[in-house]
Design an enzyme around this catalytic site. Sequence first.
Site, PDB file in Angstrom:
ATOM      1  N   ASN A  18     -15.804  66.485  57.222  1.00 40.35           N
ATOM      2  CA  ASN A  18     -14.837  65.960  56.252  1.00 40.35           C
ATOM      3  C   ASN A  18     -14.884  64.438  56.388  1.00 40.35           C
ATOM      4  O   ASN A  18     -14.363  63.887  57.349  1.00 40.35           O
ATOM      5  CB  ASN A  18     -13.448  66.523  56.594  1.00 40.35           C
ATOM      6  CG  ASN A  18     -12.353  65.896  55.762  1.00 40.35           C
ATOM      7  OD1 ASN A  18     -12.630  65.153  54.819  1.00 40.35           O
ATOM      8  ND2 ASN A  18     -11.108  66.197  56.116  1.00 40.35           N
ATOM      9  N   LYS A  20     -13.472  62.218  54.640  1.00 46.10           N
ATOM     10  CA  LYS A  20     -12.205  61.563  54.266  1.00 46.10           C
ATOM     11  C   LYS A  20     -12.472  60.343  53.381  1.00 46.10           C
ATOM     12  O   LYS A  20     -13.398  60.349  52.583  1.00 46.10           O
ATOM     13  CB  LYS A  20     -11.409  61.213  55.528  1.00 46.10           C
ATOM     14  CG  LYS A  20     -11.201  62.444  56.407  1.00 46.10           C
ATOM     15  CD  LYS A  20     -10.145  62.284  57.450  1.00 46.10           C
ATOM     16  CE  LYS A  20     -10.043  63.568  58.260  1.00 46.10           C
ATOM     17  NZ  LYS A  20      -8.945  63.556  59.214  1.00 46.10           N
ATOM     18  N   HIS A 104      -5.584  70.304  52.990  1.00 45.59           N
ATOM     19  CA  HIS A 104      -5.750  69.535  54.230  1.00 45.59           C
ATOM     20  C   HIS A 104      -4.399  68.932  54.613  1.00 45.59           C
ATOM     21  O   HIS A 104      -3.607  68.566  53.743  1.00 45.59           O
ATOM     22  CB  HIS A 104      -6.798  68.443  54.027  1.00 45.59           C
ATOM     23  CG  HIS A 104      -7.140  67.759  55.306  1.00 45.59           C
ATOM     24  ND1 HIS A 104      -6.374  66.739  55.818  1.00 45.59           N
ATOM     25  CD2 HIS A 104      -8.128  67.983  56.206  1.00 45.59           C
ATOM     26  CE1 HIS A 104      -6.885  66.357  56.975  1.00 45.59           C
ATOM     27  NE2 HIS A 104      -7.957  67.098  57.239  1.00 45.59           N
ATOM     28  N   GLU A 106      -3.578  66.098  55.536  1.00 43.00           N
ATOM     29  CA  GLU A 106      -3.287  64.786  54.942  1.00 43.00           C
ATOM     30  C   GLU A 106      -2.829  64.934  53.495  1.00 43.00           C
ATOM     31  O   GLU A 106      -1.990  64.166  53.015  1.00 43.00           O
ATOM     32  CB  GLU A 106      -4.520  63.875  55.070  1.00 43.00           C
ATOM     33  CG  GLU A 106      -4.664  63.401  56.518  1.00 43.00           C
ATOM     34  CD  GLU A 106      -6.084  63.276  57.033  1.00 43.00           C
ATOM     35  OE1 GLU A 106      -7.020  63.129  56.231  1.00 43.00           O
ATOM     36  OE2 GLU A 106      -6.261  63.341  58.269  1.00 43.00           O
ATOM     37  N   GLU A 176      -6.113  73.685  61.643  1.00 41.42           N
ATOM     38  CA  GLU A 176      -6.130  72.304  62.114  1.00 41.42           C
ATOM     39  C   GLU A 176      -4.717  71.904  62.539  1.00 41.42           C
ATOM     40  O   GLU A 176      -3.911  71.489  61.693  1.00 41.42           O
ATOM     41  CB  GLU A 176      -6.598  71.360  61.001  1.00 41.42           C
ATOM     42  CG  GLU A 176      -7.988  71.666  60.500  1.00 41.42           C
ATOM     43  CD  GLU A 176      -8.616  70.453  59.829  1.00 41.42           C
ATOM     44  OE1 GLU A 176      -9.668  70.008  60.290  1.00 41.42           O
ATOM     45  OE2 GLU A 176      -8.036  69.941  58.858  1.00 41.42           O
ATOM     46  N   GLY A 182      -7.446  63.479  64.378  1.00 42.15           N
ATOM     47  CA  GLY A 182      -7.655  62.038  64.520  1.00 42.15           C
ATOM     48  C   GLY A 182      -6.945  61.426  65.721  1.00 42.15           C
ATOM     49  O   GLY A 182      -6.846  60.210  65.838  1.00 42.15           O
ATOM     50  N   SER A 222     -10.060  66.682  66.138  1.00 45.99           N
ATOM     51  CA  SER A 222     -10.762  65.997  67.224  1.00 45.99           C
ATOM     52  C   SER A 222     -11.908  66.810  67.833  1.00 45.99           C
ATOM     53  O   SER A 222     -12.119  66.787  69.045  1.00 45.99           O
ATOM     54  CB  SER A 222      -9.773  65.548  68.306  1.00 45.99           C
ATOM     55  OG  SER A 222      -8.826  64.641  67.754  1.00 45.99           O
ATOM     56  N   GLY A 243     -13.748  65.631  61.340  1.00 50.50           N
ATOM     57  CA  GLY A 243     -13.480  64.374  60.652  1.00 50.50           C
ATOM     58  C   GLY A 243     -14.291  63.245  61.263  1.00 50.50           C
ATOM     59  O   GLY A 243     -15.482  63.080  60.993  1.00 50.50           O
TER      60      GLY A 243
HETATM   61  P1  PGA Z   1     -10.745  64.734  63.126  1.00 52.52           P
HETATM   62  O1  PGA Z   1     -10.329  65.278  61.668  1.00 52.52           O
HETATM   63  O2  PGA Z   1     -11.965  65.501  63.543  1.00 52.52           O
HETATM   64  O3  PGA Z   1     -11.005  63.269  62.932  1.00 52.52           O
HETATM   65  O4  PGA Z   1      -9.591  65.002  64.026  1.00 52.52           O
HETATM   66  C1  PGA Z   1     -10.406  66.629  61.354  1.00 52.52           C
HETATM   67  C2  PGA Z   1      -9.902  66.878  59.952  1.00 52.52           C
HETATM   68  O5  PGA Z   1      -8.939  66.220  59.539  1.00 52.52           O
HETATM   69  O6  PGA Z   1     -10.450  67.727  59.212  1.00 52.52           O
END
Ligand code: PGA
Length: 260
Positions: A18, A20, A104, A106, A176, A182, A222, A243
């Site tokens: 992803n 983003k 997601h 976000e 998630e 993140g 992460s 991500g």
């Molecule tokens: P991250 O994001 O691997 O940076 O934690 C994962 C995601 O939001 O899909």
Amino acid sequence: MPRKEREVTMRRPLMAGNWKMFLDIPGAGKLAEELVSGTKNVTDRDILVCPSFPLLSRVAQAVEGSAVQLGAQNLYYEESGVFTGEVSAAMLRSVPCSYVIVGHSERRHVFGESDELVGKKVASALKQGLRVILCVGELLEEREEGNTKRVVKRQIERGLDGVEEAALEDVVVAYEPVWAIGTGKTATPKDADNVHAYIRTVLSTKFSKTAASEMRILYGGSVKPENVDGLMAKANIDGALVGGASLKSESFLRIIKFET
Ligand code: PGA
């Protein structure tokens, strides 16, 4: 032992990036090309990248004819119309994208998407021939209050409201935990596997045991080269939604090539 755990399932791992709101057209094209050349010999798992909308065509060109599949990060549920700034499933199909991420965290927590909106997006994407990655996961306070299962159950039930069992072959769930996205904090493989097993129970109650056992459930939050092997060794973890670590070919290739 972990390898044996995996072999009892027929679920093909899906390793998804992803991207983003990162990269630009040249950067996305280069990263996609590096992923294509680095995965030429990878045949036993699915690979997906999800760039932002303006980068899709360039990445489509880079991955054409390769094992790397293309997805988007969001869509709107109407087929077309006066919806300034929105993108439909048909537009994504025409790129061509095969997947779309829906719900997601976000989108839910920064842009206020409700379970109902997520459900409409899932239904629209499936109806128009896209595969869906439905994201679910609890906030830190929900976890601390002991509400992880309740939140995840509600998000699954509402996200898949009205979806026919036959359409489930085009649905992937991504668990998630919001507190792990993140932040560098990962759920332990055991904790993640427990929630994945619970998600499978929710799916088998809503649909059938067979459908639930065939569905892929990805872990996200992460995921890194250092922790992917331990996560992927778990019986109920069928892939990863990555991500930050998917933005560099070296780290994403290592994740794609996890070993259990
Ligand atoms: P991250 O994001 O691997 O940076 O934690 C994962 C995601 O939001 O899909």
